[in-house]
Design a protein around this motif. Sequence first.
Motif, PDB file in Angstrom:
ATOM      1  N   GLU A   1       0.843  -1.203   0.000  1.00 54.49           N
ATOM      2  CA  GLU A   1       0.000   0.000   0.000  1.00 54.49           C
ATOM      3  C   GLU A   1       0.882   1.259   0.000  1.00 54.49           C
ATOM      4  O   GLU A   1       0.669   2.190  -0.778  1.00 54.49           O
ATOM      5  CB  GLU A   1      -0.905  -0.052   1.250  1.00 54.49           C
ATOM      6  N   LYS A   2       1.902   1.249   0.834  1.00 56.84           N
ATOM      7  CA  LYS A   2       2.802   2.418   0.920  1.00 56.84           C
ATOM      8  C   LYS A   2       3.544   2.635  -0.404  1.00 56.84           C
ATOM      9  O   LYS A   2       3.702   3.753  -0.867  1.00 56.84           O
ATOM     10  CB  LYS A   2       3.840   2.208   2.030  1.00 56.84           C
ATOM     11  N   ILE A   3       4.010   1.546  -0.990  1.00 53.94           N
ATOM     12  CA  ILE A   3       4.759   1.669  -2.243  1.00 53.94           C
ATOM     13  C   ILE A   3       3.834   2.137  -3.369  1.00 53.94           C
ATOM     14  O   ILE A   3       4.209   2.955  -4.206  1.00 53.94           O
ATOM     15  CB  ILE A   3       5.476   0.338  -2.585  1.00 53.94           C
ATOM     16  N   PHE A   4       2.605   1.654  -3.335  1.00 51.28           N
ATOM     17  CA  PHE A   4       1.633   2.102  -4.332  1.00 51.28           C
ATOM     18  C   PHE A   4       1.402   3.613  -4.197  1.00 51.28           C
ATOM     19  O   PHE A   4       1.339   4.337  -5.196  1.00 51.28           O
ATOM     20  CB  PHE A   4       0.317   1.335  -4.166  1.00 51.28           C
TER      21      PHE A   4
ATOM     22  N   TYR B   1      12.799   5.556  -6.698  1.00 50.50           N
ATOM     23  CA  TYR B   1      13.491   4.421  -6.072  1.00 50.50           C
ATOM     24  C   TYR B   1      13.903   4.772  -4.639  1.00 50.50           C
ATOM     25  O   TYR B   1      13.814   3.943  -3.738  1.00 50.50           O
ATOM     26  CB  TYR B   1      14.729   4.033  -6.883  1.00 50.50           C
ATOM     27  N   GLN B   2      14.367   6.007  -4.443  1.00 51.95           N
ATOM     28  CA  GLN B   2      14.756   6.417  -3.093  1.00 51.95           C
ATOM     29  C   GLN B   2      13.563   6.350  -2.141  1.00 51.95           C
ATOM     30  O   GLN B   2      13.696   5.913  -1.004  1.00 51.95           O
ATOM     31  CB  GLN B   2      15.313   7.841  -3.112  1.00 51.95           C
ATOM     32  N   SER B   3      12.406   6.794  -2.615  1.00 53.02           N
ATOM     33  CA  SER B   3      11.250   6.792  -1.716  1.00 53.02           C
ATOM     34  C   SER B   3      10.848   5.354  -1.378  1.00 53.02           C
ATOM     35  O   SER B   3      10.425   5.087  -0.251  1.00 53.02           O
ATOM     36  CB  SER B   3      10.086   7.576  -2.334  1.00 53.02           C
ATOM     37  N   VAL B   4      11.006   4.436  -2.328  1.00 48.22           N
ATOM     38  CA  VAL B   4      10.703   3.032  -2.030  1.00 48.22           C
ATOM     39  C   VAL B   4      11.705   2.477  -1.015  1.00 48.22           C
ATOM     40  O   VAL B   4      11.336   1.784  -0.062  1.00 48.22           O
ATOM     41  CB  VAL B   4      10.703   2.168  -3.316  1.00 48.22           C
ATOM     42  N   ILE B   5      12.981   2.799  -1.215  1.00 47.53           N
ATOM     43  CA  ILE B   5      13.999   2.308  -0.275  1.00 47.53           C
ATOM     44  C   ILE B   5      13.732   2.850   1.137  1.00 47.53           C
ATOM     45  O   ILE B   5      13.898   2.133   2.133  1.00 47.53           O
ATOM     46  CB  ILE B   5      15.425   2.708  -0.739  1.00 47.53           C
ATOM     47  N   LYS B   6      13.266   4.085   1.216  1.00 51.80           N
ATOM     48  CA  LYS B   6      12.928   4.644   2.526  1.00 51.80           C
ATOM     49  C   LYS B   6      11.864   3.806   3.217  1.00 51.80           C
ATOM     50  O   LYS B   6      11.965   3.487   4.404  1.00 51.80           O
ATOM     51  CB  LYS B   6      12.407   6.081   2.359  1.00 51.80           C
ATOM     52  N   VAL B   7      10.848   3.438   2.465  1.00 51.85           N
ATOM     53  CA  VAL B   7       9.789   2.590   3.016  1.00 51.85           C
ATOM     54  C   VAL B   7      10.360   1.234   3.440  1.00 51.85           C
ATOM     55  O   VAL B   7      10.047   0.710   4.514  1.00 51.85           O
ATOM     56  CB  VAL B   7       8.664   2.383   1.957  1.00 51.85           C
TER      57      VAL B   7
END
Length: 292
Positions: free
Chosen positions: A6-9, A178-184
């Motif tokens: 959900e967060k990645i979406f 990609y950075q925002s996904v890695i943060k999650v």
Amino acid sequence: MSRLEEKIFQEYMSFFEKAERERRWNVFEDIPWDRVNKEASEELALCAETFCSVEMYLPDYVSNGINLVRSYFGQAWFQANWAYEESKHSLTLMQYLLRSGKRTEEQLTDLQHQIFAKKWDLPFHTPRQMTFYGCVQEMATFVIYVKHRERAATEGDECLRAIYDYIARDEIAHCRFYQSVIKVLLEEDRQGTLADMAHVFANFEMPGVGIVPDYDSRILKMREAGVDRNVFIQKVYMPILKYLGVGRHEMLAAQRAALDLRRGGERRRDTSIEGLAIAPNLNDAAPQALSA
Ligand SMILES: [Fe+2]
Ligand SMILES: [Fe+2]
């Protein structure tokens, strides 16, 4: 959908919304094709041709990348949108080479045949490692295009300057996603994500290495136009760690752990700087893309 998915979406939705609103550009309308400088140096053309070649492995980047994440909605849709944006990069550079008179149709057809005779394989095999690989690769590519944007301006080629400008904006946006996904992922599993980051840093290579025709001699001729180890550390490695909120010491500890794990296995072929290992071919790397 799990909480993580959900967060990645959500990250994908904000990336896509911004892309549609602020970043779309048109190959036919937005590039000042009449401002090509036909007198610009062959070296400038050679660099454009090399970047174009790396971007041309798009079918491999797309098929390998999307299959790896096909069950993750946000990530898979990102790959689809990413593919559209990247497809314009090689197309536009090819048009530049033709319209500037630097290359003929025959030369480009010949180059394409050589390119497609080789295949790009995934350098890493888990979605998390590939996400981080994409992050590093997009940032390195961004740095290279920005550098070449200035170079095209110095040579009075307003057309190529504008092309590099549009491409660089796409590359940094890809890096940000990609950075925002890695943060999650760091919030979800900090140790595991750090270990993957260490592994990717230690084995990082730009995507053109070993597959773009005459890669080594191109790189030699492009020497001062590339990204060396210092630039990589200052402009790629450090900014990524800073953005992710990962301290240098924390990263070094993860890198040491990754190295210990590997000891006894295959002998490392690359060298370390303060724990940061960069594959030798990264020096003067050309861009791109997988998660180009
Ligand atoms: Fe690209
Ligand atoms: Fe990109």
